[in-house]
Motif scaffolding. Sequence first.
Motif, PDB file in Angstrom:
ATOM      1  N   MET A  21       0.827  -1.214   0.000  1.00 24.71           N
ATOM      2  CA  MET A  21       0.000   0.000   0.000  1.00 24.71           C
ATOM      3  C   MET A  21       0.861   1.263   0.000  1.00 24.71           C
ATOM      4  N   ARG A  22       1.952   1.246   0.747  1.00 25.75           N
ATOM      5  CA  ARG A  22       2.801   2.443   0.874  1.00 25.75           C
ATOM      6  C   ARG A  22       3.532   2.791  -0.408  1.00 25.75           C
ATOM      7  N   THR A  23       3.594   1.869  -1.351  1.00 25.02           N
ATOM      8  CA  THR A  23       4.224   2.153  -2.636  1.00 25.02           C
ATOM      9  C   THR A  23       3.188   2.379  -3.730  1.00 25.02           C
ATOM     10  N   ASN A  24       1.926   2.467  -3.358  1.00 19.28           N
ATOM     11  CA  ASN A  24       0.837   2.694  -4.301  1.00 19.28           C
ATOM     12  C   ASN A  24       0.480   4.191  -4.290  1.00 19.28           C
ATOM     13  N   PRO A  25       0.757   4.901  -5.404  1.00 16.92           N
ATOM     14  CA  PRO A  25       0.481   6.343  -5.416  1.00 16.92           C
ATOM     15  C   PRO A  25      -0.981   6.691  -5.155  1.00 16.92           C
ATOM     16  N   ASN A  26      -1.905   5.858  -5.596  1.00 12.28           N
ATOM     17  CA  ASN A  26      -3.326   6.150  -5.392  1.00 12.28           C
ATOM     18  C   ASN A  26      -3.710   6.127  -3.916  1.00 12.28           C
ATOM     19  N   ILE A  27      -3.000   5.367  -3.125  1.00 16.04           N
ATOM     20  CA  ILE A  27      -3.260   5.319  -1.686  1.00 16.04           C
ATOM     21  C   ILE A  27      -2.486   6.422  -0.966  1.00 16.04           C
ATOM     22  N   MET A  28      -1.207   6.545  -1.280  1.00 15.63           N
ATOM     23  CA  MET A  28      -0.352   7.456  -0.527  1.00 15.63           C
ATOM     24  C   MET A  28      -0.672   8.922  -0.786  1.00 15.63           C
ATOM     25  N   ASP A  29      -1.248   9.247  -1.946  1.00 13.97           N
ATOM     26  CA  ASP A  29      -1.662  10.623  -2.174  1.00 13.97           C
ATOM     27  C   ASP A  29      -2.612  11.088  -1.082  1.00 13.97           C
ATOM     28  N   TYR A  30      -3.450  10.203  -0.599  1.00 15.05           N
ATOM     29  CA  TYR A  30      -4.426  10.579   0.419  1.00 15.05           C
ATOM     30  C   TYR A  30      -3.908  10.379   1.838  1.00 15.05           C
ATOM     31  N   TRP A  31      -2.664   9.897   1.948  1.00  9.08           N
ATOM     32  CA  TRP A  31      -1.952   9.931   3.220  1.00  9.08           C
ATOM     33  C   TRP A  31      -1.009  11.127   3.208  1.00  9.08           C
ATOM     34  N   PHE A  32      -1.049  11.876   2.094  1.00  7.84           N
ATOM     35  CA  PHE A  32      -0.248  13.075   1.916  1.00  7.84           C
ATOM     36  C   PHE A  32       1.248  12.779   2.038  1.00  7.84           C
ATOM     37  N   GLU A  33       1.621  11.612   1.537  1.00  4.18           N
ATOM     38  CA  GLU A  33       3.015  11.197   1.545  1.00  4.18           C
ATOM     39  C   GLU A  33       3.406  10.690   0.168  1.00  4.18           C
ATOM     40  N   GLU A  34       4.677  10.756  -0.086  1.00  4.97           N
ATOM     41  CA  GLU A  34       5.221  10.234  -1.332  1.00  4.97           C
ATOM     42  C   GLU A  34       5.139   8.708  -1.324  1.00  4.97           C
ATOM     43  N   TYR A  36       6.948   6.373  -1.797  1.00  4.21           N
ATOM     44  CA  TYR A  36       8.311   5.897  -1.923  1.00  4.21           C
ATOM     45  C   TYR A  36       8.798   5.452  -0.559  1.00  4.21           C
ATOM     46  N   THR A  37       9.160   4.213  -0.474  1.00  2.12           N
ATOM     47  CA  THR A  37       9.796   3.688   0.727  1.00  2.12           C
ATOM     48  C   THR A  37      10.469   2.387   0.339  1.00  2.12           C
ATOM     49  N   THR A  38      11.263   1.869   1.221  1.00  2.00           N
ATOM     50  CA  THR A  38      11.876   0.564   1.008  1.00  2.00           C
ATOM     51  C   THR A  38      11.459  -0.347   2.143  1.00  2.00           C
TER      52      THR A  38
END
Length: 171
Positions: A21-34, A36-38
Amino acid sequence: MENNLQLRPLEKEDLDFIYKMRTNPNIMDYWFEEPYTTKEKMVKEYENALNSDSHRSFILFHSNERVGYLGLFDIDQRHRNAEFAIMFDPDHQGKGYAAPATRLTVEYGFNQLNLNKIFLYVVKHNEKAVHLYQKVGFKIEGELKEHFFVDGSYHDTLMMGLLREDYVPGK
């Protein structure tokens, strides 16, 4: 359905689920975060968080299947407040889990952590989310102009809050 939903504290074995989920732009846009993570960074964050009282992270299960991640963040022990955030695996969005999952977390915050207030941020144009939070009892407390950059542009954001005295369980 609420009887089939359960919160469990985040475990190391859940990190692959969250990574997806954290690497999915459609989800992270609404967490107001990039988006991008490892995995290595997530493991380090998880290990550092084990000794912190500043947040509570949960995995949401429906009938023994992981469906979402949610929590109370930046818990302020002195002022008795925390920020709420939630995300769902795309395969489990739109199935009616959001309101009961939010209630479970709110009740944990009020009844276990003795919080007085739980707040959140939501982009103003996300009317479904605003409606959902209002259904649980959150109220709009303010509007922040062009506060978050989502999907290529700046968006107005609502700050919503829920006081313990205003919460009606099962609402």
